[in-house]
Design a protein around this motif. Structure first.
Motif, PDB file in Angstrom:
ATOM      1  N   SER A 119     -12.927  57.056 -28.060  1.00  0.00           N
ATOM      2  CA  SER A 119     -12.911  55.911 -27.141  1.00  0.00           C
ATOM      3  C   SER A 119     -14.017  54.903 -27.443  1.00  0.00           C
ATOM      4  N   GLY A 120     -15.102  55.379 -28.036  1.00  0.00           N
ATOM      5  CA  GLY A 120     -16.206  54.485 -28.359  1.00  0.00           C
ATOM      6  C   GLY A 120     -17.012  54.037 -27.163  1.00  0.00           C
ATOM      7  N   LYS A 121     -16.844  54.711 -26.022  1.00  0.00           N
ATOM      8  CA  LYS A 121     -17.579  54.332 -24.811  1.00  0.00           C
ATOM      9  C   LYS A 121     -19.074  54.622 -24.976  1.00  0.00           C
ATOM     10  N   HIS A 122     -19.862  53.807 -24.271  1.00  0.00           N
ATOM     11  CA  HIS A 122     -21.310  53.957 -24.288  1.00  0.00           C
ATOM     12  C   HIS A 122     -21.817  54.201 -22.872  1.00  0.00           C
ATOM     13  N   TYR A 124     -24.127  53.782 -19.520  1.00  0.00           N
ATOM     14  CA  TYR A 124     -24.396  52.569 -18.752  1.00  0.00           C
ATOM     15  C   TYR A 124     -25.790  51.996 -19.032  1.00  0.00           C
ATOM     16  N   SER A 125     -26.817  52.828 -18.917  1.00  0.00           N
ATOM     17  CA  SER A 125     -28.187  52.317 -19.010  1.00  0.00           C
ATOM     18  C   SER A 125     -28.733  52.259 -20.431  1.00  0.00           C
ATOM     19  N   LEU A 126     -28.575  53.340 -21.162  1.00  0.00           N
ATOM     20  CA  LEU A 126     -29.141  53.406 -22.511  1.00  0.00           C
ATOM     21  C   LEU A 126     -28.253  52.748 -23.564  1.00  0.00           C
ATOM     22  N   ASN A 127     -26.983  52.587 -23.226  1.00  0.00           N
ATOM     23  CA  ASN A 127     -25.997  52.023 -24.153  1.00  0.00           C
ATOM     24  C   ASN A 127     -25.856  52.878 -25.421  1.00  0.00           C
ATOM     25  N   TRP A 128     -26.003  54.198 -25.253  1.00  0.00           N
ATOM     26  CA  TRP A 128     -25.784  55.137 -26.346  1.00  0.00           C
ATOM     27  C   TRP A 128     -24.343  55.612 -26.264  1.00  0.00           C
ATOM     28  N   PRO A 129     -23.776  56.057 -27.372  1.00  0.00           N
ATOM     29  CA  PRO A 129     -22.434  56.648 -27.304  1.00  0.00           C
ATOM     30  C   PRO A 129     -22.441  57.837 -26.332  1.00  0.00           C
ATOM     31  N   GLU A 130     -21.431  57.925 -25.479  1.00  0.00           N
ATOM     32  CA  GLU A 130     -21.384  58.989 -24.465  1.00  0.00           C
ATOM     33  C   GLU A 130     -21.423  60.379 -25.074  1.00  0.00           C
ATOM     34  N   TRP A 131     -20.807  60.534 -26.245  1.00  0.00           N
ATOM     35  CA  TRP A 131     -20.729  61.862 -26.858  1.00  0.00           C
ATOM     36  C   TRP A 131     -22.102  62.422 -27.228  1.00  0.00           C
ATOM     37  N   VAL A 132     -23.110  61.562 -27.372  1.00  0.00           N
ATOM     38  CA  VAL A 132     -24.453  62.031 -27.718  1.00  0.00           C
ATOM     39  C   VAL A 132     -24.953  63.010 -26.662  1.00  0.00           C
ATOM     40  N   PHE A 133     -24.636  62.741 -25.405  1.00  0.00           N
ATOM     41  CA  PHE A 133     -25.040  63.649 -24.341  1.00  0.00           C
ATOM     42  C   PHE A 133     -24.008  64.757 -24.115  1.00  0.00           C
ATOM     43  N   SER A 134     -22.738  64.445 -24.281  1.00  0.00           N
ATOM     44  CA  SER A 134     -21.686  65.441 -24.041  1.00  0.00           C
ATOM     45  C   SER A 134     -21.727  66.576 -25.050  1.00  0.00           C
ATOM     46  N   ILE A 135     -22.293  66.327 -26.207  1.00  0.00           N
ATOM     47  CA  ILE A 135     -22.331  67.382 -27.233  1.00  0.00           C
ATOM     48  C   ILE A 135     -23.269  68.521 -26.829  1.00  0.00           C
ATOM     49  N   PHE A 136     -24.118  68.269 -25.819  1.00  0.00           N
ATOM     50  CA  PHE A 136     -25.009  69.323 -25.339  1.00  0.00           C
ATOM     51  C   PHE A 136     -24.223  70.515 -24.803  1.00  0.00           C
ATOM     52  N   LEU A 137     -23.059  70.273 -24.213  1.00  0.00           N
ATOM     53  CA  LEU A 137     -22.252  71.352 -23.651  1.00  0.00           C
ATOM     54  C   LEU A 137     -21.721  72.297 -24.738  1.00  0.00           C
ATOM     55  N   PRO A 138     -21.043  71.796 -25.778  1.00  0.00           N
ATOM     56  CA  PRO A 138     -20.595  72.737 -26.819  1.00  0.00           C
ATOM     57  C   PRO A 138     -21.751  73.392 -27.582  1.00  0.00           C
ATOM     58  N   ILE A 139     -22.854  72.670 -27.764  1.00  0.00           N
ATOM     59  CA  ILE A 139     -24.012  73.286 -28.430  1.00  0.00           C
ATOM     60  C   ILE A 139     -24.518  74.453 -27.584  1.00  0.00           C
ATOM     61  N   GLY A 140     -24.637  74.235 -26.299  1.00  0.00           N
ATOM     62  CA  GLY A 140     -25.077  75.299 -25.398  1.00  0.00           C
ATOM     63  C   GLY A 140     -24.112  76.471 -25.375  1.00  0.00           C
ATOM     64  N   ALA A 141     -22.814  76.179 -25.416  1.00  0.00           N
ATOM     65  CA  ALA A 141     -21.807  77.246 -25.419  1.00  0.00           C
ATOM     66  C   ALA A 141     -21.920  78.101 -26.677  1.00  0.00           C
ATOM     67  N   VAL A 142     -22.155  77.467 -27.814  1.00  0.00           N
ATOM     68  CA  VAL A 142     -22.327  78.216 -29.073  1.00  0.00           C
ATOM     69  C   VAL A 142     -23.558  79.118 -28.968  1.00  0.00           C
ATOM     70  N   LEU A 143     -24.654  78.588 -28.454  1.00  0.00           N
ATOM     71  CA  LEU A 143     -25.865  79.398 -28.300  1.00  0.00           C
ATOM     72  C   LEU A 143     -25.643  80.545 -27.315  1.00  0.00           C
ATOM     73  N   LEU A 144     -24.902  80.293 -26.256  1.00  0.00           N
ATOM     74  CA  LEU A 144     -24.584  81.361 -25.299  1.00  0.00           C
ATOM     75  C   LEU A 144     -23.767  82.468 -25.963  1.00  0.00           C
ATOM     76  N   ILE A 145     -22.784  82.097 -26.757  1.00  0.00           N
ATOM     77  CA  ILE A 145     -21.963  83.094 -27.454  1.00  0.00           C
ATOM     78  C   ILE A 145     -22.829  83.909 -28.418  1.00  0.00           C
ATOM     79  N   ILE A 146     -23.647  83.214 -29.192  1.00  0.00           N
ATOM     80  CA  ILE A 146     -24.503  83.897 -30.175  1.00  0.00           C
ATOM     81  C   ILE A 146     -25.425  84.899 -29.490  1.00  0.00           C
ATOM     82  N   HIS A 147     -26.092  84.471 -28.422  1.00  0.00           N
ATOM     83  CA  HIS A 147     -27.066  85.360 -27.773  1.00  0.00           C
ATOM     84  C   HIS A 147     -26.400  86.447 -26.927  1.00  0.00           C
TER      85      HIS A 147
END
Length: 174
Positions: A119-122, A124-147
Motif C-alpha cells: 500500500s505504501g502507507k506512511h 502519521y507523525s514520523l512519515n515512516w513506512p507503516e511496515w517499519v513498525f509492523s515488522i516488530f510483530l513477526p520478529i517477536g513471533a520468530v523469537l518466541l518460537i525459537i526460545h
C-alpha cells in the motif's frame, strides 16, 4: 549441544542489548517530551508514535526471553505438583500449543507487513513506512518460537531448573 547453547546465549545477549537500548531511547524521548510540554504548551507529536511502537518490540522480545526459561506462561498450581515425567509431558503440550499460536501470530503479522509494503502507507507523525513498525510483530513471533523450542529442548534434556534432580534425591519419573 554446547554449540547450540552458545548460539542461543549469544542470541539472548543480543536481545538484552537491544532491549537496553530501546529502554534508554524510550526513557530519553519520553522525558524530553515531558520537559518540552512543561516548558511550553507544545510537545513532540512524533514521540507517542515512536514510543508506543518501541514498546511493542520490547514486549515481544521480553516475552521471548521469558519463554527461554519457561517463565512466560505456566500453570504453576498444576506444574509444581507434577513429577519430572509429568512436567516433561506438560511442557511438550504447552510447546506445541504455544508454537501454533506464535506461528499464527507470525503469519498474520507477516501478511500485515506485506500488505503495508504494497500500500505504501506512511505513519502519521514520523512519515515512516507503516511496515517499519509492523515488522516488530513477526520478529517477536520468530523469537518466541525459537526460545519456546529452546526451553522444550532444555526440559527434555534435563537442563532446565524445573526438571533437575537435586543431590541426594531419587529420580522418580512416575
Amino acid at each position: 549441544m554446547k554449540v547450540y547453547k552458545k548460539i542461543m546465549d549469544g542470541l539472548a545477549m543480543i536481545e538484552k542489548v537491544i532491549l537496553s537500548v530501546i529502554t534508554v531511547v524510550v526513557t530519553v524521548v519520553t522525558f524530553a517530551n515531558v520537559v518540552v510540554r512543561y516548558a511550553s504548551d507544545s510537545q513532540f507529536a512524533w514521540s507517542e508514535e515512536l514510543v508506543i511502537n518501541l514498546f511493542v518490540l520490547m514486549i515481544m522480545m521480553g516475552c521471548a526471553l521469558c519463554a527461554r526459561d519457561g517463565s512466560l506462561i505456566s500453570l504453576s498450581l498444576i506444574f509444581d505438583f507434577l513429577k519430572v515425567k509429568g512436567k516433561k509431558i506438560f511442557v511438550a503440550i504447552a510447546t506445541v500449543v504455544n508454537c501454533v499460536f506464535y506461528g499464527v501470530l507470525l503469519c498474520t503479522g507477516w501478511q500485515k507487513v506485506l500488505s503495508q509494503m504494497a500500500s505504501g502507507k506512511h505513519t502519521y507523525s514520523l512519515n515512516w513506512p507503516e511496515w517499519v513498525f509492523s515488522i516488530f510483530l513477526p520478529i517477536g513471533a520468530v523469537l518466541l518460537i525459537i526460545h519456546t523450542i529452546e526451553y522444550f529442548i532444555d526440559v527434555m534434556s534435563n537442563n532446565a531448573a524445573c526438571v533437575k534432580i537435586e543431590e541426594g534425591e531419587e529420580e522418580n519419573n512416575d
